[in-house]
Design a protein around this motif. Structure first.
Motif, short mmCIF file in Angstrom:
data_model
loop_
_atom_site.label_atom_id
_atom_site.label_comp_id
_atom_site.label_asym_id
_atom_site.label_seq_id
_atom_site.Cartn_x
_atom_site.Cartn_y
_atom_site.Cartn_z
N GLU A 1 0.83 -1.28 0.08
CA GLU A 1 -0.17 0.06 0.13
C GLU A 1 0.81 1.17 0.08
O GLU A 1 0.27 2.30 0.15
CB GLU A 1 -1.05 0.00 1.20
CG GLU A 1 -1.98 -1.05 0.95
CD GLU A 1 -2.89 -0.63 -0.22
OE1 GLU A 1 -3.16 0.53 -0.55
OE2 GLU A 1 -3.48 -1.57 -0.76
N LEU B 1 -3.25 3.36 -0.81
CA LEU B 1 -4.16 4.05 -0.15
C LEU B 1 -3.21 4.79 0.79
O LEU B 1 -3.52 6.16 1.16
CB LEU B 1 -4.80 3.11 0.57
CG LEU B 1 -6.17 3.64 1.41
CD1 LEU B 1 -6.86 4.42 0.44
CD2 LEU B 1 -6.76 2.40 1.94
N GLU C 1 -12.25 13.86 0.41
CA GLU C 1 -11.12 12.57 0.08
C GLU C 1 -10.65 11.79 1.05
O GLU C 1 -10.55 10.69 1.17
CB GLU C 1 -10.26 13.09 -1.02
CG GLU C 1 -9.15 12.04 -1.78
CD GLU C 1 -8.32 12.48 -2.61
OE1 GLU C 1 -7.52 11.76 -3.02
OE2 GLU C 1 -8.33 13.78 -2.80
N GLN D 1 -13.15 9.61 2.76
CA GLN D 1 -13.24 8.50 2.10
C GLN D 1 -12.14 7.40 2.08
O GLN D 1 -12.38 6.19 2.28
CB GLN D 1 -13.51 8.77 0.55
CG GLN D 1 -13.23 7.68 -0.57
CD GLN D 1 -14.35 6.75 -0.52
OE1 GLN D 1 -15.34 6.71 0.27
NE2 GLN D 1 -13.76 5.27 -0.88
N HIS D 2 -10.98 7.92 2.17
CA HIS D 2 -10.02 6.84 2.08
C HIS D 2 -9.67 6.24 3.74
O HIS D 2 -9.37 4.94 3.78
CB HIS D 2 -8.50 7.77 1.95
CG HIS D 2 -8.35 8.19 0.43
ND1 HIS D 2 -8.72 7.42 -0.64
CD2 HIS D 2 -7.78 9.23 -0.07
CE1 HIS D 2 -8.45 8.05 -1.88
NE2 HIS D 2 -7.94 9.05 -1.20
N VAL E 1 -12.68 5.74 5.58
CA VAL E 1 -13.54 4.82 5.55
C VAL E 1 -13.00 3.26 4.86
O VAL E 1 -13.06 2.17 5.41
CB VAL E 1 -14.63 5.20 4.96
CG1 VAL E 1 -15.83 4.05 4.56
CG2 VAL E 1 -15.41 6.30 5.65
N VAL E 2 -12.54 3.68 3.68
CA VAL E 2 -11.79 2.38 2.98
C VAL E 2 -10.80 1.98 3.76
O VAL E 2 -10.85 0.27 3.84
CB VAL E 2 -11.40 2.66 1.50
CG1 VAL E 2 -10.67 1.73 0.74
CG2 VAL E 2 -12.56 3.19 0.71
N ALA E 3 -9.98 2.40 4.30
CA ALA E 3 -8.71 1.85 5.22
C ALA E 3 -9.31 0.86 6.30
O ALA E 3 -8.69 -0.13 6.43
CB ALA E 3 -7.77 2.92 5.70
N ASN E 4 -10.46 1.47 6.81
CA ASN E 4 -10.94 0.82 7.87
C ASN E 4 -11.55 -0.49 7.03
O ASN E 4 -11.47 -1.60 7.94
CB ASN E 4 -11.87 1.53 8.80
CG ASN E 4 -12.70 0.72 9.72
OD1 ASN E 4 -13.98 0.54 9.54
ND2 ASN E 4 -12.00 0.22 10.55
N ASP E 5 -12.35 -0.45 6.20
CA ASP E 5 -13.15 -1.36 5.51
C ASP E 5 -12.26 -2.69 5.09
O ASP E 5 -12.59 -3.79 5.01
CB ASP E 5 -13.74 -0.89 4.05
CG ASP E 5 -15.12 -0.11 4.44
OD1 ASP E 5 -15.47 0.05 5.70
OD2 ASP E 5 -15.70 0.70 3.54
N VAL E 6 -11.16 -2.16 4.63
CA VAL E 6 -10.22 -3.32 4.20
C VAL E 6 -9.20 -3.96 5.30
O VAL E 6 -8.37 -4.82 5.05
CB VAL E 6 -9.42 -2.96 2.91
CG1 VAL E 6 -10.58 -2.61 1.73
CG2 VAL E 6 -8.59 -1.90 3.08
N GLU F 1 -11.01 0.19 13.57
CA GLU F 1 -12.11 1.08 13.60
C GLU F 1 -11.92 2.50 14.51
O GLU F 1 -12.42 3.59 14.08
CB GLU F 1 -13.45 0.15 13.98
CG GLU F 1 -14.54 1.21 13.73
CD GLU F 1 -15.96 0.30 13.71
OE1 GLU F 1 -16.95 1.02 13.89
OE2 GLU F 1 -15.89 -1.07 13.73
#
Length: 125
Positions: free
Chosen positions: A32, A36, A76, A79-80, A82-87, A92
Motif C-alpha cells: 500500500e 492508499l 477525499e 473516504q480513504h 473509510v476504505v482503510a478501515n473497511d479493508v 475502527e
C-alpha cells in the motif's frame, strides 16, 4: 485576503491531522506504499496546503476557490479512511478518531468560507 495562514486554527488542525495520518499509515503493508497510504498522505497534506495558498491570495474569490479545494481534499481523506478501515488496514477506533478530526476541519472550513463570502458580498454591495 493575504494573511498569515499559520494563525488559523483550521490550518493548525489540518497540520495535526496530516501528521497523524503519516504516523498511522506507517503501519500499512508495503503493498500500500504507493496506494492508499500515499493517497491518504497526499490528500491530507492538500487540505493545509490549499488553506495556505488560499489565504495568500489577493482576492476573496481566489481565497474561496482554494478553501473549496481544501474541503474537497477533506472529503477525499474521509473516504480513504473509510476504505482503510473497511479493508482492515486501520482499526475502527483509529479511523473513527481521524474521521472525527477531518469532519471538524471541514466544519471550520465551511465557517471560514462563509465569513469570507459574506465579506466579499458586502464589498460588492
Amino acid at each position: 485576503m493575504v494573511g498569515d495562514y499559520r494563525r488559523l486554527e483550521v490550518w493548525s488542525l489540518a497540520r495535526s491531522l496530516t501528521k497523524s495520518i503519516y504516523s498511522e499509515t506507517e503501519t500499512f503493508p508495503g503493498t500500500e506504499r504507493y496506494g492508499l497510504a500515499s493517497q491518504l498522505r497526499q490528500a491530507s497534506n492538500s487540505i493545509g496546503a490549499n488553506i495556505a495558498e488560499g489565504i495568500g491570495r489577493a482576492t476573496d474569490p481566489d481565497t474561496l476557490r482554494f478553501l473549496s479545494i481544501a474541503m474537497g481534499s477533506a472529503n477525499e481523506v474521509e473516504q480513504h479512511l473509510v476504505v482503510a478501515n473497511d479493508v482492515g488496514l486501520m482499526p475502527e477506533s483509529v479511523a473513527a478518531d481521524l474521521i472525527s478530526r477531518v469532519q471538524r476541519v471541514r466544519r471550520m472550513l465551511v465557517g471560514l468560507r462563509t465569513t469570507i463570502a459574506d465579506r466579499d458580498r458586502k464589498k460588492r454591495d
